[in-house]
Motif scaffolding. Sequence first.
Motif, PDB file in Angstrom:
ATOM      1  N   ILE A  75       0.853  -1.188   0.000  1.00 45.89           N
ATOM      2  CA  ILE A  75       0.000   0.000   0.000  1.00 45.89           C
ATOM      3  C   ILE A  75       0.890   1.239   0.000  1.00 45.89           C
ATOM      4  N   LEU A  76       0.490   2.224  -0.771  1.00 54.83           N
ATOM      5  CA  LEU A  76       1.232   3.479  -0.871  1.00 54.83           C
ATOM      6  C   LEU A  76       1.318   4.180   0.481  1.00 54.83           C
ATOM      7  N   ARG A  77       2.517   4.606   0.845  1.00 57.78           N
ATOM      8  CA  ARG A  77       2.675   5.339   2.106  1.00 57.78           C
ATOM      9  C   ARG A  77       2.056   6.728   1.960  1.00 57.78           C
ATOM     10  N   GLU A  78       1.600   7.256   3.072  1.00 61.48           N
ATOM     11  CA  GLU A  78       0.870   8.534   3.026  1.00 61.48           C
ATOM     12  C   GLU A  78       1.723   9.687   2.529  1.00 61.48           C
ATOM     13  N   GLN A  79       3.024   9.649   2.760  1.00 60.57           N
ATOM     14  CA  GLN A  79       3.912  10.732   2.318  1.00 60.57           C
ATOM     15  C   GLN A  79       3.923  10.880   0.796  1.00 60.57           C
ATOM     16  N   ASP A  80       3.628   9.804   0.077  1.00 61.16           N
ATOM     17  CA  ASP A  80       3.654   9.831  -1.385  1.00 61.16           C
ATOM     18  C   ASP A  80       2.279  10.058  -2.002  1.00 61.16           C
ATOM     19  N   SER A  81       1.277  10.209  -1.174  1.00 67.55           N
ATOM     20  CA  SER A  81      -0.086  10.418  -1.672  1.00 67.55           C
ATOM     21  C   SER A  81      -0.300  11.878  -2.049  1.00 67.55           C
ATOM     22  N   ASP A  82      -1.148  12.099  -3.036  1.00 69.86           N
ATOM     23  CA  ASP A  82      -1.538  13.454  -3.426  1.00 69.86           C
ATOM     24  C   ASP A  82      -2.664  13.997  -2.541  1.00 69.86           C
TER      25      ASP A  82
END
Length: 142
Positions: A75-82
Amino acid sequence: MKYYITEMLRLITAALMFFHCPAPDFHANLTYWQHALQLEDWRVSLFVVPAEELSRNVVGEMDIVAQDKAVTIRILREQDSDLPRRLARADQQLTLVHELVHLKRMVNGDAWHNEAETVAQTTALVRSHHRWREAAAIEGLY
Protein backbone atom coordinates in the motif's frame (compact mmCIF):
# COMPACT_ATOMS: atom_id res chain seq x y z
CA MET A 1 -35.86 9.99 7.34
CA LYS A 2 -33.32 7.22 6.67
CA TYR A 3 -31.66 9.38 3.99
CA TYR A 4 -31.43 12.28 6.45
CA ILE A 5 -29.76 10.10 9.08
CA THR A 6 -27.31 8.72 6.52
CA GLU A 7 -26.39 12.22 5.36
CA MET A 8 -25.95 13.39 8.96
CA LEU A 9 -23.64 10.45 9.67
CA ARG A 10 -21.59 11.34 6.57
CA LEU A 11 -21.25 14.95 7.73
CA ILE A 12 -20.26 13.91 11.24
CA THR A 13 -17.75 11.45 9.81
CA ALA A 14 -16.25 14.12 7.57
CA ALA A 15 -15.93 16.51 10.52
CA LEU A 16 -14.28 13.86 12.67
CA MET A 17 -11.89 12.94 9.88
CA PHE A 18 -10.95 16.58 9.43
CA PHE A 19 -9.95 17.06 13.05
CA HIS A 20 -8.86 13.56 14.03
CA CYS A 21 -6.72 11.39 11.80
CA PRO A 22 -4.71 8.89 13.82
CA ALA A 23 -2.24 6.62 12.09
CA PRO A 24 -3.97 3.55 10.65
CA ASP A 25 -3.99 0.37 12.72
CA PHE A 26 -3.32 -1.97 9.84
CA HIS A 27 -3.13 -5.09 11.99
CA ALA A 28 -6.57 -4.55 13.52
CA ASN A 29 -8.06 -3.62 10.15
CA LEU A 30 -6.51 -6.64 8.45
CA THR A 31 -7.82 -8.96 11.17
CA TYR A 32 -11.30 -7.45 10.93
CA TRP A 33 -11.57 -7.74 7.15
CA GLN A 34 -10.00 -11.20 6.94
CA HIS A 35 -12.72 -12.38 9.30
CA ALA A 36 -15.49 -10.47 7.49
CA LEU A 37 -14.41 -11.87 4.11
CA GLN A 38 -13.72 -15.37 5.46
CA LEU A 39 -10.05 -15.20 4.47
CA GLU A 40 -8.61 -16.19 7.85
CA ASP A 41 -6.92 -19.25 6.35
CA TRP A 42 -4.79 -16.97 4.14
CA ARG A 43 -1.41 -15.68 5.29
CA VAL A 44 -1.40 -11.97 4.47
CA SER A 45 1.76 -9.87 4.57
CA LEU A 46 1.18 -6.14 4.46
CA PHE A 47 3.74 -3.48 3.60
CA VAL A 48 3.38 0.29 3.37
CA VAL A 49 5.78 1.30 0.62
CA PRO A 50 7.01 4.33 -1.33
CA ALA A 51 5.50 5.03 -4.75
CA GLU A 52 8.51 3.64 -6.64
CA GLU A 53 7.80 0.16 -5.19
CA LEU A 54 4.35 0.09 -6.79
CA SER A 55 3.23 -0.04 -10.39
CA ARG A 56 2.63 3.33 -11.98
CA ASN A 57 -0.54 5.17 -10.89
CA VAL A 58 -1.69 2.66 -8.29
CA VAL A 59 -2.10 3.02 -4.52
CA GLY A 60 -2.03 -0.69 -3.77
CA GLU A 61 -1.30 -4.03 -5.32
CA MET A 62 -0.79 -7.62 -4.31
CA ASP A 63 1.07 -10.77 -5.20
CA ILE A 64 -0.74 -14.05 -4.63
CA VAL A 65 0.72 -17.52 -4.18
CA ALA A 66 -2.53 -19.47 -4.30
CA GLN A 67 -1.13 -22.94 -3.59
CA ASP A 68 0.37 -21.62 -0.32
CA LYS A 69 -2.65 -19.45 0.50
CA ALA A 70 -0.26 -16.52 0.85
CA VAL A 71 -0.63 -12.95 -0.35
CA THR A 72 1.60 -9.90 -0.10
CA ILE A 73 -0.20 -6.56 -0.18
CA ARG A 74 1.68 -3.32 -0.78
CA ILE A 75 0.00 0.00 0.00
CA LEU A 76 1.23 3.48 -0.87
CA ARG A 77 2.67 5.34 2.11
CA GLU A 78 0.87 8.53 3.03
CA GLN A 79 3.91 10.73 2.32
CA ASP A 80 3.65 9.83 -1.39
CA SER A 81 -0.09 10.42 -1.67
CA ASP A 82 -1.54 13.45 -3.43
CA LEU A 83 -4.32 13.52 -0.83
CA PRO A 84 -4.42 15.52 2.40
CA ARG A 85 -3.09 13.48 5.33
CA ARG A 86 -6.49 12.57 6.78
CA LEU A 87 -7.74 11.27 3.43
CA ALA A 88 -4.43 9.57 2.63
CA ARG A 89 -4.70 7.58 5.86
CA ALA A 90 -8.32 6.69 5.21
CA ASP A 91 -7.38 5.74 1.64
CA GLN A 92 -4.71 3.37 2.96
CA GLN A 93 -7.38 1.57 4.98
CA LEU A 94 -9.73 1.51 2.01
CA THR A 95 -6.95 0.19 -0.23
CA LEU A 96 -6.38 -2.70 2.18
CA VAL A 97 -10.08 -3.63 1.97
CA HIS A 98 -10.03 -3.24 -1.81
CA GLU A 99 -7.08 -5.61 -2.21
CA LEU A 100 -8.72 -8.15 0.12
CA VAL A 101 -11.89 -7.95 -1.99
CA HIS A 102 -9.76 -8.78 -5.05
CA LEU A 103 -8.44 -11.80 -3.13
CA LYS A 104 -11.94 -12.90 -2.08
CA ARG A 105 -13.16 -12.58 -5.66
CA MET A 106 -10.26 -14.77 -6.81
CA VAL A 107 -11.02 -17.37 -4.11
CA ASN A 108 -14.67 -17.39 -5.22
CA GLY A 109 -13.69 -17.88 -8.86
CA ASP A 110 -15.01 -14.46 -9.87
CA ALA A 111 -13.42 -12.15 -12.44
CA TRP A 112 -11.12 -10.75 -9.77
CA HIS A 113 -9.21 -8.46 -12.14
CA ASN A 114 -12.42 -6.56 -12.94
CA GLU A 115 -11.63 -3.24 -11.26
CA ALA A 116 -15.09 -1.68 -11.60
CA GLU A 117 -16.78 -4.64 -9.94
CA THR A 118 -14.16 -4.74 -7.18
CA VAL A 119 -14.64 -1.01 -6.47
CA ALA A 120 -18.42 -1.46 -6.35
CA GLN A 121 -18.15 -4.49 -4.06
CA THR A 122 -15.63 -2.72 -1.80
CA THR A 123 -17.88 0.34 -1.51
CA ALA A 124 -20.94 -1.77 -0.66
CA LEU A 125 -18.97 -3.83 1.84
CA VAL A 126 -17.49 -0.83 3.67
CA ARG A 127 -20.88 0.83 3.93
CA SER A 128 -22.69 -2.32 5.05
CA HIS A 129 -20.11 -2.80 7.82
CA HIS A 130 -20.41 0.85 8.89
CA ARG A 131 -16.65 1.34 8.63
CA TRP A 132 -16.69 5.13 8.63
CA ARG A 133 -12.96 5.72 8.17
CA GLU A 134 -12.93 3.76 4.95
CA ALA A 135 -16.27 5.30 3.95
CA ALA A 136 -14.76 8.76 4.41
CA ALA A 137 -12.14 7.83 1.82
CA ILE A 138 -14.89 6.74 -0.56
CA GLU A 139 -16.71 10.03 -0.08
CA GLY A 140 -13.50 11.96 -0.67
CA LEU A 141 -12.22 9.91 -3.59
CA TYR A 142 -14.97 8.34 -5.68
